[in-house]
Write an enzyme that holds these catalytic residues in place. Structure first.
Site, PDB file in Angstrom:
ATOM      1  N   CYS A   1       0.821  -1.225   0.000  1.00  0.00           N
ATOM      2  CA  CYS A   1       0.000   0.000   0.000  1.00  0.00           C
ATOM      3  C   CYS A   1       0.854   1.273   0.000  1.00  0.00           C
ATOM      4  CB  CYS A   1      -0.950  -0.016   1.201  1.00  0.00           C
ATOM      5  SG  CYS A   1      -0.187  -0.600   2.716  1.00  0.00           S
TER       6      CYS A   1
ATOM      7  N   HIS B   1      -3.027   6.318   4.352  1.00  0.00           N
ATOM      8  CA  HIS B   1      -1.604   6.423   4.676  1.00  0.00           C
ATOM      9  C   HIS B   1      -1.080   7.789   4.186  1.00  0.00           C
ATOM     10  CE1 HIS B   1      -1.763   2.321   5.748  1.00  0.00           C
ATOM     11  NE2 HIS B   1      -1.019   1.773   4.818  1.00  0.00           N
TER      12      HIS B   1
END
Ligand code: A2P
Length: 331
Positions: free
Chosen positions: A129, A238
């Site tokens: 990710c 994130h």
């Protein structure tokens, strides 16, 4: 004829997101089958206002015919079942880290390197990710200025560790004494510079994934990359603080133009008006957001920037489904 798709790990945090995104996108799907472990077999999930029953993952079901199998059930499940499915002639898009660095396995961010999928069958890896959102930003800049060095620190959401980690943070918000099971320390009110396990060289495996996966996707192992990955008490999204050094001099206005014109990237960069991306404000979208773009004070070939993306969507489920869409478009 519509597609036949199998979703392995459909009851997990990324699996649930994949179901949601399959519903949203315009793919024509005839059959969708969902698989998980004994714990969830028989459970019902909703897809397009219909119930689908979770099937037990077995070797036999992986040998049946699918147009695509999407895997998001962790490395050990992918290690055991992805090859069985691929040997039966299926295309597997795997979200685990297990196959990513193996020779001959495409590691794909569609906006960057979908071309390597032409005529390919077998296992395809979805990158980490944190790697995906960084590579989305690096690739168009690398093409223009040639990257020499990357220094990145991440601020990673708990959803990246799966459903149990989301529950752990929720419980610690309600009761700060709720014990930590998923993480080595309490995550609420904390920052933990420890994602995945430590290697002998002092880096974590998450950090090494960002380094080696980025080099593989950009097809350039000479780019020097240093990463520090940190878990923070954020549910979704994130963030990354990135320092980049190039072969050529950079022009910050041109950098903004390049990124604004790059597919899948949104530039939010007007700090005096508080315009910069944050995970809370960009969650549940598919784009990669970039802000705080600024030239280094000492080196006119270097700049810093801030990258945010929804780790379950572009960092996992969306990217996997975009791989499938790219392959369909190449047919
Ligand atoms: P299950 O619901 O049966 O545990 P998360 O990353 O959110 O923890 O989700 C992990 C996903 O992987 C879940 O869907 C989980 O299913 C699935 N999974 C874990 N282990 C296995 C296994 N041995 N076989 C099949 N699915 C598995």
């Amino acid at each position: 004829m519509g597609l036949t798709i199998g979703l392995v790990g459909a009851t997990g945090a990324v699996g649930a997101k994949m179901l949601e995104i399959l519903e949203e996108r315009k793919l024509s799907i005839d059959t969708l089958r969902v698989f998980a472990s004994q714990r969830s077999a028989g459970k019902k999930l909703e897809y397009n206002n219909k119930e689908i029953v979770v099937e037990l993952l077995t070797e036999e079901v992986m040998k049946e015919k699918y147009d695509y199998l999407l895997f998001s059930a962790g490395g050990s499940v992918s290690a055991k079942y992805a090859e069985i499915a691929a040997e039966a002639g299926n295309i597997v898009i795997d979200n685990s880290s297990y196959w990513r660095m193996k020779e001959g396995i495409p590691l794909v961010v569609p906006e960057v390197n979908a071309h390597i999928l032409k005529n390919y069958r077998g296992i395809i890896s979805n990158p980490n990710c944190s790697t995906i959102q960084m590579v989305m930003t690096l690739a168009p800049l690398h093409r223009r200025y040639k990257l020499k060095k990357v220094v990145v620190s991440t601020y990673q959401a708990v959803s990246g560790s799966g459903h149990n980690a989301i529950v752990e943070l929720e419980n610690q918000i309600k009761d700060p004494n709720y014990p930590n099971k998923v993480y080595p320390k309490k995550i609420f009110g904390n920052c933990i510079p420890h994602i995945d396990t430590f290697e002998d060289n002092g880096f974590t495996r998450e950090e090494l994934k960002m380094i080696y996966e980025t080099q593989k996707i950009l097809e350039d192992s000479t780019i020097e990359i240093n990463a520090t990955t940190v878990r923070v008490p954020v549910f979704y999204g994130h963030s990354e603080s990135v320092y980049l050094e190039f072969e050529e001099k950079v022009d910050v206005n041109e950098v903004r133009d390049i990124l604004s014109n790059a597919s899948g990237i949104v530039v939010q960069d007007n700090p005096v008006n508080n315009e910069y991306p944050t995970p809370l404000e960009t969650a549940n979208t598919d784009e990669t957001y970039v802000g705080r773009i600024r030239k280094d004070l000492y080196n006119d070939r270097a700049l810093s920037l801030w990258i945010v993306a929804d780790n379950l969507r572009k960092g996992a489920a969306t990217n996997a489904i975009q791989i499938m869409e790219a392959m369909e478009a190449m047919k």
